[in-house]
Scaffold this active site. Sequence first.
Site, mmCIF file in Angstrom:
data_model
loop_
_atom_site.group_PDB
_atom_site.id
_atom_site.type_symbol
_atom_site.label_atom_id
_atom_site.label_comp_id
_atom_site.label_asym_id
_atom_site.label_seq_id
_atom_site.Cartn_x
_atom_site.Cartn_y
_atom_site.Cartn_z
ATOM 1 C CE LYS A 1 47.023 -28.212 19.443
ATOM 2 N NZ LYS A 1 46.088 -27.482 18.544
ATOM 3 C CG ASP B 1 46.508 -25.561 23.204
ATOM 4 O OD1 ASP B 1 45.358 -25.408 23.652
ATOM 5 O OD2 ASP B 1 46.801 -25.424 22.000
#
Length: 281
Positions: free
Chosen positions: A11, A136
């Site tokens: 990401k 996350d």
Amino acid sequence: MSTPGWPAPAKLNLFLHITARRADGMHALQTLFQFLDVGDTLYFEPREDGRLSLQGRVAGVAEEENLVMRAARCLQAETGTRLGANIRLEKRLPAGGGLGGGSSDAATTLVALNRLWRTSLSVDELARLGLTLGADVPVFVQGKAAWAEGVGEKFTAASPPEPWYLLVVPDCEVSTAAVFSAPELTRDCQPITIRDFLSGQTTNVCEAVVRKHYPAVDKALKWLGQFAPARMTGTGSCVFAAFENKAQAAEILRKIPAEWQGFVAKGCNRSPLLERLAAES
């Protein structure tokens, strides 16, 4: 025979603001997550005896602390399944790079084993379980680009542009804990909107701290910044710049100094993990 590989994509934090420090010591933040079409790969072979094994462990991380094993055990405990798995991890993403490798590995483990063990937890239930492993993890479980707030667990779906990125990997590993505990870290950003982001009113507040303490990251940002606006992802160490097409990014990659690694990747608002999950249906 194990099933085909399950992607654990990287990401990017397209920006990162800290709006406050909470009473519990955690930071309230705003960020925009987007996935890349590159990452780690995991392979799972279900077994009947409930045991878990892992090949391809991360250097310096004990098995009981590995997020893949922790995620598998969490799913076992949550669902009461008597199944286990042989797991193999092909690690490509650098540790301490700000690309979310460990969190993505954990999320892929939850999603894949939930399907392979037929434990039938919903996406929201998996995301809540993932939050116990790291802030996350839920965004990787959800698998869609998202505007995130709170400690990173409050999501609003987002559709930022999907350019090609050139990522530079400096030869250093940044400690997230050290960055967030640095006294000079900016912790009072005014909250912004997605429209503000799209108009360019954003930054990564961790950059100044990391550039001060990690000269390699500062050098990489300066180098990449010659070719396009460069930014650090998360708490670093990786830095990135966006390009209109793959050829442009690849041309700059050919110029990268020998002391660094780098790669070209496509921004994805839908995670490759969701595509793999759909193929399993």
